[in-house]
Enzyme design. Structure first.
Site, mmCIF file in Angstrom:
data_model
loop_
_atom_site.group_PDB
_atom_site.id
_atom_site.type_symbol
_atom_site.label_atom_id
_atom_site.label_comp_id
_atom_site.label_asym_id
_atom_site.label_seq_id
_atom_site.Cartn_x
_atom_site.Cartn_y
_atom_site.Cartn_z
ATOM 1 N N PRO A 170 39.187 39.272 47.918
ATOM 2 C CA PRO A 170 38.753 40.240 48.928
ATOM 3 C C PRO A 170 37.274 40.540 48.717
ATOM 4 O O PRO A 170 36.858 40.924 47.625
ATOM 5 C CB PRO A 170 39.609 41.471 48.596
ATOM 6 N N MET A 171 36.465 40.367 49.742
ATOM 7 C CA MET A 171 35.038 40.670 49.639
ATOM 8 C C MET A 171 34.626 41.444 50.887
ATOM 9 O O MET A 171 34.625 40.909 52.002
ATOM 10 C CB MET A 171 34.200 39.410 49.467
ATOM 11 N N GLU A 172 34.300 42.712 50.698
ATOM 12 C CA GLU A 172 33.960 43.601 51.794
ATOM 13 C C GLU A 172 32.788 43.046 52.604
ATOM 14 O O GLU A 172 31.751 42.669 52.064
ATOM 15 C CB GLU A 172 33.599 44.979 51.235
ATOM 16 N N CYS B 22 35.452 47.176 42.601
ATOM 17 C CA CYS B 22 34.299 47.125 43.491
ATOM 18 C C CYS B 22 33.071 47.721 42.811
ATOM 19 O O CYS B 22 33.115 48.863 42.325
ATOM 20 C CB CYS B 22 34.586 47.877 44.787
ATOM 21 N N LYS C 43 43.191 45.070 40.682
ATOM 22 C CA LYS C 43 42.024 44.274 40.333
ATOM 23 C C LYS C 43 41.050 45.154 39.570
ATOM 24 O O LYS C 43 40.772 46.279 39.972
ATOM 25 C CB LYS C 43 41.341 43.696 41.577
ATOM 26 N N ASN D 165 39.000 35.549 37.532
ATOM 27 C CA ASN D 165 38.077 35.672 38.661
ATOM 28 C C ASN D 165 36.647 35.777 38.137
ATOM 29 O O ASN D 165 36.405 36.441 37.133
ATOM 30 C CB ASN D 165 38.445 36.919 39.481
ATOM 31 N N GLU E 146 32.608 33.638 39.123
ATOM 32 C CA GLU E 146 31.657 32.539 38.910
ATOM 33 C C GLU E 146 32.320 31.160 38.972
ATOM 34 O O GLU E 146 31.982 30.256 38.214
ATOM 35 C CB GLU E 146 30.909 32.721 37.591
ATOM 36 N N GLY F 2 36.065 33.843 45.367
ATOM 37 C CA GLY F 2 35.488 34.504 46.527
ATOM 38 C C GLY F 2 34.302 33.744 47.079
ATOM 39 O O GLY F 2 34.436 32.888 47.949
#
Length: 323
Positions: free
Chosen positions: A9-11, A100, A141, A201, A203, A225
């Protein structure tokens, strides 16, 4: 070698059109929505459906890939209330965001800012877990910490002991943001310290990065992502490598129809003045895997008219087909 690949998930980046395109290109096992911010009150169905329109199609993308909703906030009671609403709408899993790094989120007591207090993490997860039916998993997360790793294992224990069924760990602190390197060795330490599955998660940009993060972390499942946005066929490449199939990489000419698809979907859900910017954002990231994306980006860099950008896309697509 078993493997599951998760779209992160990336806003403001991995929104419904991006999820649709990337999951149809293939290789992704499930995805997580952009975070849904919870303050002191109930969310409304139209708000939820704007963030996750897949709720209307069985909580799956058009390609049939499951999606999990993610909540962000610091009020245990309202997080639990809104998690119940998601479950009533059919959500198969509820994910909680403690990772986040955005300053605005952290200033308001959400995201990675909560990693400074493991007791609060435990209270949030425990409250949400108690509010939901036993068959609906609560996942979380986290990052390695806020400014350092002094509470990393304590935070992971707090989440797991309070009822998180899985924990995604972005292998950097909040302060480190997205600056390389990611500290994959910490993933192994966390995996060995808790009894719930850890998802790696951070890189992963290439097949080689994927193989390295799995070897260092020992994790079977990897969330990606920016690497998938920059190289939309990365999940396909990984899956093909694992089973010994031929390279399924997308050439630039093959990617251009997906750009048109993305632009059309974005135009249908975003006000016109923001549509060109979303395409430019993706093209800027695609330059990492596709040098040809730079020419298209340069062509529309200063263009703000939604129709002019569409015409440029159509023109390039037709010239590619003719070639």
């Amino acid at each position: 070698m078993s493997s599951r690949l998760v779209l992160a998930p990336m806003e403001g980046l991995v929104d419904p059109p991006m999820r649709d395109v990337l999951t149809r290109i293939g290789g992704i096992d499930w995805c997580v929505s952009e975070f849904i911010r919870v303050t002191a009150g109930p969310l409304h169905r139209p708000t939820l459906l704007h963030v996750i329109p897949e709720a209307l199609t069985g909580w799956k993308t058009r390609a049939g890939v499951p999606i999990r909703p993610q909540l962000l906030g610091s009020d245990p009671r309202w997080l639990a209330h809104n998690a119940q609403l998601l479950v009533e709408m059919g959500a198969p899993v509820v994910d909680l965001n403690f990772g986040c790094p955005a300053k605005t989120v952290n200033r308001h007591g959400g995201g990675a800012g909560l990693l400074r207090d493991p007791d609060v993490l435990a209270e949030i997860v425990g409250t949400v877990r108690s509010a939901l039916p036993p068959h609906v998993p609560v996942t979380a997360k986290m990052r390695l910490g806020y400014s350092d790793t002094s509470l990393t294992l304590e935070c992971a224990h707090a989440l797991a002991d309070a009822g998180a069924a899985e924990i995604v760990v972005h292998a950097r602190t909040k302060v480190e943001g997205y600056r390389p390197p990611a500290h994959w060795e910490w993933l192994a330490r966390i995996r060995e310290a808790v009894t719930v599955p850890i998802i790696a998660n951070g890189e992963v940009w290439t097949l080689e990065d994927y193989l390295a993060i799995r070897e260092v972390s020992g994790c079977d499942t990897v969330m990606i992502g920016r690497g998938l946005v920059s190289r939309p066929d990365l999940a396909r490449q990984i899956k093909a490598h694992l089973v010994g199939d031929r390279d399924p990489s997308l050439k630039w000419a093959e990617l251009k129809p997906w750009l048109l698809d993305f632009y059309g979907q974005t135009r249908a859900r975003v006000v016109d003045r923001h549509v060109p910017g979303r395409l430019k954002q993706w093209l800027g990231m695609l330059t990492r895997g596709y040098p040809e994306a730079q020419a298209l980006f340069d062509q529309i860099r200063r263009e703000h008219d939604v129709d002019a950008v569409a015409a440029a896309l159509q023109s390039i697509s037709r010239s590619s087909e003719a070639a």
